[in-house]
Design a protein around this motif. Structure first.
Motif, PDB file in Angstrom:
ATOM      1  N   SER A  11      -7.393  -1.362   4.957  1.00 16.26           N
ATOM      2  CA  SER A  11      -8.548  -1.677   4.106  1.00 16.26           C
ATOM      3  C   SER A  11      -8.531  -3.127   3.634  1.00 16.26           C
ATOM      4  O   SER A  11      -8.723  -3.432   2.450  1.00 16.26           O
ATOM      5  N   VAL A  12      -8.263  -4.046   4.579  1.00 13.57           N
ATOM      6  CA  VAL A  12      -8.269  -5.474   4.268  1.00 13.57           C
ATOM      7  C   VAL A  12      -9.118  -6.218   5.292  1.00 13.57           C
ATOM      8  O   VAL A  12      -9.385  -5.704   6.388  1.00 13.57           O
ATOM      9  N   ASN A  13      -9.514  -7.420   4.949  1.00 14.22           N
ATOM     10  CA  ASN A  13     -10.224  -8.291   5.877  1.00 14.22           C
ATOM     11  C   ASN A  13      -9.248  -8.712   6.971  1.00 14.22           C
ATOM     12  O   ASN A  13      -8.091  -9.039   6.685  1.00 14.22           O
ATOM     13  N   SER A  38      -8.426  -2.547   9.329  1.00 11.55           N
ATOM     14  CA  SER A  38      -9.271  -1.452   8.853  1.00 11.55           C
ATOM     15  C   SER A  38      -8.425  -0.347   8.226  1.00 11.55           C
ATOM     16  O   SER A  38      -8.756   0.171   7.150  1.00 11.55           O
ATOM     17  N   ALA A  39      -7.328   0.018   8.867  1.00  3.98           N
ATOM     18  CA  ALA A  39      -6.441   1.062   8.340  1.00  3.98           C
ATOM     19  C   ALA A  39      -5.843   0.649   6.995  1.00  3.98           C
ATOM     20  O   ALA A  39      -5.638   1.493   6.111  1.00  3.98           O
ATOM     21  N   LYS A  65       0.826  -1.215   0.000  1.00  2.00           N
ATOM     22  CA  LYS A  65       0.000   0.000   0.000  1.00  2.00           C
ATOM     23  C   LYS A  65       0.859   1.263   0.000  1.00  2.00           C
ATOM     24  O   LYS A  65       0.338   2.369  -0.039  1.00  2.00           O
ATOM     25  N   GLN A 110      -8.113  -2.955  14.040  1.00  2.00           N
ATOM     26  CA  GLN A 110      -7.822  -1.559  13.665  1.00  2.00           C
ATOM     27  C   GLN A 110      -6.789  -1.501  12.534  1.00  2.00           C
ATOM     28  O   GLN A 110      -6.928  -0.704  11.606  1.00  2.00           O
TER      29      GLN A 110
END
Length: 188
Positions: free
Chosen positions: A72-74, A69-70, A31, A66
């Motif tokens: 953007s993955v499962n 989520s940061a 990322k 968290q």
């Protein structure tokens, strides 16, 4: 393939914390984020993220959520996998695709996979042969005790994989098979 080259340290050196950390690092780098940037996104500093990535520490479930989520993955893509359910098994297959290369194809019974990695392919061939022998042996079981014995032998093989074949082990396996056949002959 020579199973004596297998070293348990290849498997055990990668602790659950290290496996999780490797996944965090891989996704973070893909990322284009630094450790500091990811840390800020979850309220930590870069040093703490580094400790997680290096396996020095393992994030608790709420922090792992968290981080997922940061990124953007499962969360399953970061978790230490449990293949005892279908979704966990899928993430295990995703990891295996990255590690060993998987080819997909159709078979009469549905989707099938094969591995491009020579070692993994050899392991799968050994498993396929042993599984076929197990299912063949089950067909000839006449008693529950025979069924339990054959099932235990197969489980024992899996628990001790990869096995080293020596003459005593082969002799013991053959003697066991001869005893089962003798029991069947006596029944007839």
């Amino acid at each position: 393939m020579d199973n004596s080259s297998f070293e348990i340290s290849n498997y055990t050196d990668l602790s659950a914390a290290k496996r999780t950390g490797n996944k965090i690092r891989k996704i973070r780098e893909a990322k284009g984020l630094s450790q500091s940037e990811l840390g800020k996104m979850v309220g930590l500093n870069g040093d703490r993220i580094q400790k997680y990535e290096n396996g020095v520490r393992r994030p608790k479930a709420d922090l792992l959520e968290q981080i997922a989520s940061a990124l953007s993955v499962n969360i399953l893509s970061l978790s230490d996998l449990n293949a005892e359910d279908s979704l966990g098994a899928m993430y295990m297959l995703f990891l295996m695709e990255d590690s060993y290369g998987i080819d997909f194809h159709s078979s009469e019974s549905g989707p099938a996979i094969s591995f491009r990695d020579d070692d993994m392919g050899e392991y799968m061939r050994q498993w396929m042969e042993r599984n076929k022998a197990f299912n063949d042996d089950l067909q000839y079981c006449r008693t529950e005790n025979e069924r339990k014995s054959v099932t235990f032998d197969y489980s024992f093989w899996k628990w001790n994989f990869p096995e080293k074949k020596d003459k005593n082990e082969i002799k013991k396996t053959l003697e066991h098979q001869i005893n089962l056949l003798q029991e069947r002959i006596n029944e007839l």
